[in-house]
Design an enzyme around this catalytic site. Structure first.
Site, PDB file in Angstrom:
ATOM      1  N   LYS A   1      34.120  36.408  37.931  1.00 41.89           N
ATOM      2  CA  LYS A   1      35.511  36.838  37.782  1.00 41.89           C
ATOM      3  C   LYS A   1      36.335  35.677  37.260  1.00 41.89           C
ATOM      4  O   LYS A   1      36.144  34.527  37.684  1.00 41.89           O
ATOM      5  CB  LYS A   1      36.101  37.274  39.130  1.00 41.89           C
ATOM      6  CG  LYS A   1      35.413  38.459  39.788  1.00 41.89           C
ATOM      7  CD  LYS A   1      36.076  38.757  41.132  1.00 41.89           C
ATOM      8  CE  LYS A   1      35.429  39.930  41.838  1.00 41.89           C
ATOM      9  NZ  LYS A   1      36.065  40.203  43.159  1.00 41.89           N
ATOM     10  N   ASP A   2      37.315  35.980  36.406  1.00 43.70           N
ATOM     11  CA  ASP A   2      38.154  34.894  35.891  1.00 43.70           C
ATOM     12  C   ASP A   2      38.870  34.156  37.022  1.00 43.70           C
ATOM     13  O   ASP A   2      38.913  32.926  37.045  1.00 43.70           O
ATOM     14  CB  ASP A   2      39.144  35.409  34.837  1.00 43.70           C
ATOM     15  CG  ASP A   2      39.992  36.583  35.302  1.00 43.70           C
ATOM     16  OD1 ASP A   2      40.629  36.489  36.360  1.00 43.70           O
ATOM     17  OD2 ASP A   2      40.013  37.614  34.602  1.00 43.70           O
ATOM     18  N   ARG A   3      39.425  34.886  37.985  1.00 41.20           N
ATOM     19  CA  ARG A   3      40.165  34.229  39.068  1.00 41.20           C
ATOM     20  C   ARG A   3      39.249  33.400  39.963  1.00 41.20           C
ATOM     21  O   ARG A   3      39.682  32.418  40.558  1.00 41.20           O
ATOM     22  CB  ARG A   3      40.928  35.262  39.888  1.00 41.20           C
ATOM     23  CG  ARG A   3      40.131  36.434  40.438  1.00 41.20           C
ATOM     24  CD  ARG A   3      41.064  37.515  40.982  1.00 41.20           C
ATOM     25  NE  ARG A   3      40.380  38.675  41.563  1.00 41.20           N
ATOM     26  CZ  ARG A   3      40.064  39.772  40.888  1.00 41.20           C
ATOM     27  NH1 ARG A   3      40.362  39.859  39.602  1.00 41.20           N
ATOM     28  NH2 ARG A   3      39.466  40.797  41.494  1.00 41.20           N
TER      29      ARG A   3
ATOM     30  N   THR B   1      40.830  38.455  46.867  1.00 39.39           N
ATOM     31  CA  THR B   1      40.042  37.488  46.116  1.00 39.39           C
ATOM     32  C   THR B   1      40.861  36.312  45.594  1.00 39.39           C
ATOM     33  O   THR B   1      40.514  35.151  45.798  1.00 39.39           O
ATOM     34  CB  THR B   1      39.332  38.187  44.952  1.00 39.39           C
ATOM     35  OG1 THR B   1      38.428  39.148  45.491  1.00 39.39           O
ATOM     36  CG2 THR B   1      38.571  37.198  44.093  1.00 39.39           C
TER      37      THR B   1
ATOM     38  N   ASN C   1      45.899  39.537  43.927  1.00 46.53           N
ATOM     39  CA  ASN C   1      45.236  39.535  42.625  1.00 46.53           C
ATOM     40  C   ASN C   1      46.247  39.794  41.513  1.00 46.53           C
ATOM     41  O   ASN C   1      46.092  39.323  40.392  1.00 46.53           O
ATOM     42  CB  ASN C   1      44.131  40.589  42.590  1.00 46.53           C
ATOM     43  CG  ASN C   1      43.004  40.286  43.558  1.00 46.53           C
ATOM     44  OD1 ASN C   1      42.781  39.139  43.934  1.00 46.53           O
ATOM     45  ND2 ASN C   1      42.296  41.318  43.981  1.00 46.53           N
TER      46      ASN C   1
END
Length: 559
Positions: free
Chosen positions: A175-177, A93, A114
């Site tokens: 998601k933060d990323r 991701t 990640n």
């Protein structure tokens, strides 16, 4: 103050490459043009959408079941590349989200996974972790993502804002990323808070939220799904080609539709908000928040272009739990498709149907579950990383003496203990070569390349080498980069199946564009790479490509 210092450091690091990119752009970067040969004004808004964990095969397989104006808008009236791939090996991701709008891969942008281990301390480093900052109005754990500190290069949005200070770049994700990395160094990121059901930014970006964010959160939109059912959008016959629910090998319980949100809770709580991530409802919330951002920030309302990046996370959680071959995944994509149709209708009204370009891609595909592959007669399985590490150390001890010569797997590499090697005065290359030989004796491993080979590019053209080299970063990666054989995965206590390989089921993702004023409609069957998205969007916005971009323009700009 901290953010200004970070941005100044980033600017100094990028300035040389930026000058080169600017020079190249001034020498005739292809641009969209009108029939009379003039370039149209840039789109007022680029809506960049990511479906986390969407393999291209699902878009193709379910095409006949799509709504008239969701994904079909791209396939029937837009441009789509049917053979688009990531050009690197470790398809996860964070690496994918870092690649899309930088135009490069981990060897340059530095997001090798990640998370990874710091080469000196061995401490775990999260891709967007930065303990100097915290979520606004929400609790923050040590490894939560709060800033783009670890992203080593600029994005299209960073270039746009440097050229047009009034431009706005906003990233939104479950998601933060998925929010932070596409937003780049100078945009603003908002992420779903799985403990509260809110969307929040971090103090890296601002001291407090603007009023429109507070208004959105005050309405508690996540609570409306409490005790709501996720029901299939079509009748049972439509899912005949997919795996039925409740396969015995599903690791996640409750793998059956209809699925009731919060069935085990008395009221909405952290467990309920977290469970929404594995459903269509977190994606509906993300698109609702995106609508609020368009209104609150007046995106696309003037002649200064803006970028809105929306990463929809639910599909990845569903696929990890039940596999991309499941009925749940099949239906989840159909749910998303209908959300897109409603969202496009609102974009046409809010921004104007001829004022924006929509782009859709994915951060990676998905491997079929090993059980599915074994049933199809393939060589497939799961391998324990800890068991492999133990066997490698046992083999190294036989040759070099006592000690844990191999420390751990970090991202997609094995890290050796350089301190032990130095203390014992053992030849580092000998340890490295023996570790590689031991890894290749393992049934699951397809290729292993050493730090020296990757740094020196000495095995160019060898199987998987070029992809693996682009996943390896000299500052952050381990000593032996590894890739598993097709249909093999590292075992997990939480994931039925996964991604992260250089094989086509993981690298082949959709690249879809829509914007009739700027984009030539049609199917493009020639092979393309995700790294081409960034320079193509830059061309549409009439700015230079990001300084580290290595991608080739996609062949879809209007002549």
């Amino acid at each position: 103050m901290m953010r200004r210092l970070l941005l100044r450091s980033f600017a100094l690091r990028a300035v040389g490459l930026a000058l080169i990119a600017g020079a190249l752009a001034s020498c005739g970067t292809p641009q969209a043009s009108t029939p009379d040969g003039r370039r149209p004004a840039p789109p007022r808004l680029v809506v960049f959408m990511v479906v986390d964990g969407l393999p291209q095969r699902q878009v193709v397989d379910y095409r006949s079941q799509l709504a008239p104006d969701g994904l079909a808008r791209f396939l029937d009236r837009g441009a789509w590349l049917s053979d688009a791939h990531y050009g690197y090996a470790f398809t996860v991701t964070a690496a994918g989200h870092a690649s899309m709008l930088t135009g490069t891969y981990a060897w340059r942008h530095g997001i090798i996974g990640n998370d990874w281990r710091d080469a000196q301390t061995g401490e775990l480093e999260y891709c967007t972790g930065d303990t100097r900052y915290s979520y606004i109005g929400n609790s923050t754990d040590k490894l939560d993502g709060t800033s783009p500190k670890n992203l080593m290069v600029e994005t299209v949005g960073d270039v746009l804002k440097r050229r047009n200070p009034g431009a706005k770049v906003i990233g939104i994700s479950g998601k933060d990323r998925g929010a932070i990395l596409p937003a780049g160094k100078t945009g603003v990121a908002y992420m779903y808070m799985s403990k509260s059901g809110q969307f929040a930014s971090s103090t890296f970006y601002m001291p407090q939220h603007p009023a429109w964010v507070n208004t959105f959160n005050a309405g508690k939109p996540a609570d409306r799904y409490f005790r709501q059912d996720w029901r299939p959008v079509r009748d049972n016959a439509a899912y005949a080609s997919s795996l039925p629910d409740e396969q015995p090998w599903f690791l996640a319980k409750g793998g059956k539709l209809p699925m009731t949100m919060g069935a085990a809770q008395d009221k909405p709580d952290g467990a309920y908000y977290a469970a929404l991530l594995r459903s269509p409802f977190v994606d509906e919330l993300s698109l609702e928040f995106a609508r609020a951002a368009i209104r609150g920030e007046a995106l696309g309302q003037d002649d200064v272009p803006d970028i809105l990046a929306i990463s929809l996370s639910g599909h990845d959680y569903v696929n990890h739990a039940f596999s991309a071959e499941s009925r749940l995944s099949h239906d989840h994509l159909l749910q998303l498709d209908r959300m897109f149709q409603a969202f496009f209708k609102d974009l046409d009204t809010m921004v104007g149907k001829d004022n924006y370009v929509a782009v859709l891609t994915a951060d990676h595909g998905f491997m079929p579950a090993p059980e599915t592959s074994l049933a199809a007669g393939r060589n497939a399985g799961r391998v324990s990383g800890s068991a492999v590490l133990s066997r490698i150390n046992a083999g190294l001890q036989q040759k070099f003496g006592p000690g844990n010569w191999a420390r751990y797997f970090t991202a997609s590499a094995l890290a050796l203990d350089h301190q032990l090697i130095a203390e014992r005065k053992v030849d580092r290359l000998a340890v490295q070569d023996e570790a590689r030989a031991l890894l290749l004796k393992e049934e699951a491993f397809a290729a292993v390349y050493t730090r020296d080979e990757l740094a020196g590019n000495t095995r160019a053209g060898a199987p998987l080498f070029d992809q693996m080299r682009k996943s390896w970063n000299a500052e952050r990666s381990g000593d032996l980069q590894v890739a598993l054989k097709p249909y093999w995965m590292f075992g997990s206590s939480t994931s039925t199946t996964t991604h992260g390989s250089p094989h086509p089921y993981d690298t082949n993702v959709p690249i879809l564009f829509y914007g009739p004023r700027w984009v030539k409609a049609g199917r493009y069957s020639e092979r393309a790479e995700v790294s081409g998205i960034a320079p193509t969007i830059a061309a549409l916005l009439q700015v230079p490509p990001p300084s580290a971009s290595e991608g080739r323009l996609l062949p879809l700009l209007a002549p």
